[in-house]
Scaffold this motif. Sequence first.
Motif, PDB file in Angstrom:
ATOM      1  N   GLU A 240       0.806  -1.230   0.000  1.00 36.00           N
ATOM      2  CA  GLU A 240       0.000   0.000   0.000  1.00 36.00           C
ATOM      3  C   GLU A 240       0.835   1.275   0.000  1.00 36.00           C
ATOM      4  O   GLU A 240       0.278   2.351   0.165  1.00 36.00           O
ATOM      5  N   SER A 241       2.137   1.175  -0.165  1.00 41.66           N
ATOM      6  CA  SER A 241       2.963   2.326   0.220  1.00 41.66           C
ATOM      7  C   SER A 241       3.866   2.896  -0.866  1.00 41.66           C
ATOM      8  O   SER A 241       4.811   3.617  -0.572  1.00 41.66           O
ATOM      9  N   PHE A 242       3.573   2.605  -2.133  1.00 41.64           N
ATOM     10  CA  PHE A 242       4.392   3.205  -3.193  1.00 41.64           C
ATOM     11  C   PHE A 242       3.482   3.759  -4.276  1.00 41.64           C
ATOM     12  O   PHE A 242       2.700   3.030  -4.884  1.00 41.64           O
ATOM     13  N   SER A 243       3.618   5.076  -4.506  1.00 36.23           N
ATOM     14  CA  SER A 243       2.823   5.753  -5.528  1.00 36.23           C
ATOM     15  C   SER A 243       3.756   6.343  -6.580  1.00 36.23           C
ATOM     16  O   SER A 243       4.629   7.150  -6.260  1.00 36.23           O
ATOM     17  N   PHE A 244       3.556   5.955  -7.832  1.00 34.41           N
ATOM     18  CA  PHE A 244       4.347   6.563  -8.918  1.00 34.41           C
ATOM     19  C   PHE A 244       4.171   8.079  -8.933  1.00 34.41           C
ATOM     20  O   PHE A 244       5.135   8.828  -9.099  1.00 34.41           O
ATOM     21  N   GLU A 245       2.912   8.516  -8.765  1.00 35.42           N
ATOM     22  CA  GLU A 245       2.633   9.942  -8.851  1.00 35.42           C
ATOM     23  C   GLU A 245       3.385  10.710  -7.765  1.00 35.42           C
ATOM     24  O   GLU A 245       4.012  11.740  -8.042  1.00 35.42           O
ATOM     25  N   VAL A 246       3.338  10.189  -6.539  1.00 38.99           N
ATOM     26  CA  VAL A 246       4.048  10.847  -5.435  1.00 38.99           C
ATOM     27  C   VAL A 246       5.555  10.815  -5.679  1.00 38.99           C
ATOM     28  O   VAL A 246       6.261  11.819  -5.488  1.00 38.99           O
ATOM     29  N   ALA A 247       6.056   9.669  -6.141  1.00 38.13           N
ATOM     30  CA  ALA A 247       7.500   9.532  -6.381  1.00 38.13           C
ATOM     31  C   ALA A 247       7.967  10.496  -7.471  1.00 38.13           C
ATOM     32  O   ALA A 247       9.011  11.150  -7.328  1.00 38.13           O
ATOM     33  N   GLU A 248       7.198  10.597  -8.542  1.00 41.13           N
ATOM     34  CA  GLU A 248       7.591  11.496  -9.636  1.00 41.13           C
ATOM     35  C   GLU A 248       7.596  12.950  -9.176  1.00 41.13           C
ATOM     36  O   GLU A 248       8.527  13.707  -9.482  1.00 41.13           O
ATOM     37  N   VAL A 255      13.393  15.583  -3.794  1.00 38.81           N
ATOM     38  CA  VAL A 255      13.329  14.744  -2.594  1.00 38.81           C
ATOM     39  C   VAL A 255      13.711  13.331  -3.025  1.00 38.81           C
ATOM     40  O   VAL A 255      12.872  12.526  -3.428  1.00 38.81           O
ATOM     41  N   GLN A 256      15.005  13.082  -2.989  1.00 43.40           N
ATOM     42  CA  GLN A 256      15.589  11.851  -3.536  1.00 43.40           C
ATOM     43  C   GLN A 256      15.659  10.782  -2.446  1.00 43.40           C
ATOM     44  O   GLN A 256      16.112  11.044  -1.335  1.00 43.40           O
TER      45      GLN A 256
END
Length: 363
Positions: A240-248, A255-256
Amino acid sequence: MKQIIRKARFVDDKPKDIVMADGKFVAIVENYAGEGEEVTFEDDVYISSGWIDLHTHAFPSFPPYCAEPDEIGYKTGVTTVVDAGTCGADHIEAFYQLANKSITRIFSFLNISRVGLSRTDELSDLSLISASAIEHALDSYPRFIVGLKARMSASVVGTNNIQPLLMAKAIQQQKPLMVHIGSAPPCIDAILHELREGDIITHCYNGKANNLFTEEGKPLLSLQAARDRGVALDIGHGTESFSFEVAEQALREHVQFDTISTDIYERNKQQGPVYDMASTLTKCLALGCSLKTVIQAVTEAPARLMGRDDIGTIKVGAKADLTLFKLERGRSYSWIDSHGAIRQTTYHIKPLAVYIGGNYFEL
Ligand SMILES: [Zn+2]
């Protein structure tokens, strides 16, 4: 007998010969003149230090958040798995025995709740956070336990809000504290405020409310302050804890992440969206990160956070752990995040084999 890998291809250096003996690296040079058992891999095979997965569920006793360590370890190209709090002080001895029988190297972020994930509201009862039990575990297994783990989200802490984190900070000694973030309470600003250099936020690109970003996608001021203090960011993909949109958006805001980990266990390995480390690494390439950045985040960076200089690096004296992989190209591969969003690539990382302490295992 020495083992020599001729002309090993690295992601960040020109080819060199890697020489191993007695489970360690003994030379890394351009043309090794000595003798030994020699092997040369095909030109398109990359060799990196053995991959380290900093957030897994490698203590197999507590379903559903568990897996057999070798199934999520060397068989997937990962030479070291760190159990992120499946196990607490009450079961650390059993876990240590199991770890000694596994091929994959195993370490523990000890759950601050003595019962670990035998229940998933493990911090809702403060009496389960025992300073003496944790101290005894740290004294008994000072190398096996590389840090503490506190899961700071509403379903875990119940009505205790920030209190379990304050207790963890009081007993962590010199070890890093890995903190899982999710739904409030506790609110994210209060969590970040407590963290110091060497502590680790896992699930850094989660797409829930109460994540590390404002609604406009800007990093929280408290996040920037925590980064300035040396708090590390771990991906901890998970169910439940990885979002492409948030990461991009995060990478656009610089924020690396520091480390790439899977938060893998039986079900999200079999049914996704995690599957394995290679998939998670490929997703990070899909974000636009370089192969060098991605490999550092699964080798040198986690070793540094664990306080270990004998893994995660190919240098003389370090343990002879290696992962061999290809960047395989094809028409199109689809990758799914925790929200069902898809990204496509024309390549993927495919692990082929590992060395662990100089022993070779083909996948
Ligand atoms: Zn986890």
